[in-house]
Write an enzyme that holds these catalytic residues in place. Sequence first.
Site, PDB file in Angstrom:
ATOM      1  N   HIS A  17     110.505 -13.262  45.741  1.00  9.46           N
ATOM      2  CA  HIS A  17     109.514 -12.207  45.426  1.00  9.46           C
ATOM      3  C   HIS A  17     110.227 -11.012  44.768  1.00  9.46           C
ATOM      4  O   HIS A  17     110.093  -9.882  44.880  1.00  9.46           O
ATOM      5  CB  HIS A  17     108.733 -11.406  46.768  1.00  9.46           C
ATOM      6  CG  HIS A  17     107.636 -12.619  47.155  1.00  9.46           C
ATOM      7  ND1 HIS A  17     106.230 -12.580  46.494  1.00  9.46           N
ATOM      8  CD2 HIS A  17     107.670 -13.463  48.227  1.00  9.46           C
ATOM      9  CE1 HIS A  17     105.778 -13.588  47.419  1.00  9.46           C
ATOM     10  NE2 HIS A  17     106.717 -14.076  48.207  1.00  9.46           N
ATOM     11  N   THR A  18     111.271 -11.382  44.127  1.00  7.88           N
ATOM     12  CA  THR A  18     112.095 -10.553  43.312  1.00  7.88           C
ATOM     13  C   THR A  18     112.028 -10.612  41.968  1.00  7.88           C
ATOM     14  O   THR A  18     112.378  -9.921  41.039  1.00  7.88           O
ATOM     15  CB  THR A  18     113.434 -10.512  43.577  1.00  7.88           C
ATOM     16  OG1 THR A  18     114.091 -11.971  43.768  1.00  7.88           O
ATOM     17  CG2 THR A  18     113.844 -10.099  45.138  1.00  7.88           C
ATOM     18  N   LEU A 107     107.513 -25.851  46.438  1.00  9.00           N
ATOM     19  CA  LEU A 107     108.724 -26.375  45.583  1.00  9.00           C
ATOM     20  C   LEU A 107     108.252 -26.483  44.126  1.00  9.00           C
ATOM     21  O   LEU A 107     108.996 -27.339  43.416  1.00  9.00           O
ATOM     22  CB  LEU A 107     109.023 -27.542  46.159  1.00  9.00           C
ATOM     23  CG  LEU A 107     109.516 -27.814  47.659  1.00  9.00           C
ATOM     24  CD1 LEU A 107     109.474 -29.152  48.299  1.00  9.00           C
ATOM     25  CD2 LEU A 107     110.498 -26.919  48.023  1.00  9.00           C
ATOM     26  N   SER A 110     103.590 -27.029  40.504  1.00  7.77           N
ATOM     27  CA  SER A 110     102.852 -26.483  39.225  1.00  7.77           C
ATOM     28  C   SER A 110     103.807 -26.337  38.020  1.00  7.77           C
ATOM     29  O   SER A 110     103.514 -26.757  36.922  1.00  7.77           O
ATOM     30  CB  SER A 110     102.096 -25.244  39.663  1.00  7.77           C
ATOM     31  OG  SER A 110     102.951 -24.327  40.112  1.00  7.77           O
ATOM     32  N   ASP A 157     109.825 -19.776  38.788  1.00  5.66           N
ATOM     33  CA  ASP A 157     109.930 -21.179  38.868  1.00  5.66           C
ATOM     34  C   ASP A 157     109.818 -22.014  37.543  1.00  5.66           C
ATOM     35  O   ASP A 157     110.613 -23.009  37.405  1.00  5.66           O
ATOM     36  CB  ASP A 157     108.499 -21.666  39.384  1.00  5.66           C
ATOM     37  CG  ASP A 157     108.087 -20.973  40.688  1.00  5.66           C
ATOM     38  OD1 ASP A 157     109.272 -20.845  41.298  1.00  5.66           O
ATOM     39  OD2 ASP A 157     107.052 -21.001  41.075  1.00  5.66           O
TER      40      ASP A 157
END
Length: 380
Positions: A17-18, A107, A110, A157
């Site tokens: 969440h950074t 992981l 998407s 991601d």
Amino acid sequence: MAITASAPGRVNLIGEHTDYTGGLCLPFAIPYTTTVRLTRRDDDRIRLTTTHAPRPWEGRLLDAGPGAVAGWAAYAAGTLWALGEAGFDLPGMDVLIDSTVPIGAGLSSSASLEAAMAVGAVALCGRTLDSSLRRELVEVCRRAETEVVGAPTGGLDQHAVLLAPEGGALLLDFDGAPPRAVPLTWAEDRVVLVIIDTGVTHALVEGDYGSRRAECEAATAALGVRSLRAATLADLGRLQDPVLTRRARHVISENSRVEDAVAALGARDWTALGRTLNASHRSLRDDFEVSCPELDLAVDAALDAGALGARMTGGGFGGSAIALVPAERVDGCRRAVDAAFTRAGLAAPTHLDGTPSGAAAVIADDAASVGPGYSSGSSR
């Protein structure tokens, strides 16, 4: 003409969440992949078929924009739409999709699908996948997930699956510094990174991910800084809301932990790295409140069984945990986690391979790579 492309899932070693708060992240690719086989058609139709769903999706590029596609097809068709928006002249195509990346495990199944689609589609257009194009595709894939799927992701991601170095992690600085490769050498010292898929589905679109992002934005505004990357722990006393204080404290301290992790990796100090992973999990559990009982159970059981460190990984609200374990304790650690889940009345988790792997790539570019029924212009 046919193209086969593949993209990996990812583990975020630390830095949770950074990304959307201007911070630091340290993801790496894992040996589970999404593979797409694209065959050029003679018309402008797009037909998407996956081994994981009974019905295909079919339409045109114009039919794949925001609000037009739902479910698994939104990731694949949305990527093609975002490519079109970015100026790529895409042909019609038949696409067959398969994946070994666990869905809902945190992981990046998407981003893996998005990256495989993007890499395959640009190759179908005759483009060479160099470093510049890879960086361009990061934004294409992020836009697909944000605008078409509706998940307000920060880009971690997509960077990981498109840019991760073979056998290493990618240090990402969302405050502007270029990505940097960080070698992951724990295997040389007989240390293993174990992935524990709890089986609790992780869903960023439907969960509280958006609310956490909004809370971070509110904390940033209240502090009057450009991003939480520019804030310090001393600034927290200026926040009146205890929830915003906790959220900001996690982000600020997590950025420091990423730096600590990079230093530990450089020194091959696995004990120090383990301590940093433990601190990250406590912060995610207590300050950011994105863990869940199953993730906490996996982490605690792994530590009790001799792991050097463990934490949840990914956005949270379910998904997977990781544990850094001496090689001789791996089997015992996995048995201990399974036993803890059984005692809690839970189904056994799935243990996955955490070997650092490589980024998305074209793996075949001839018609022979495509199975029966996927010849050019097929409407199968």
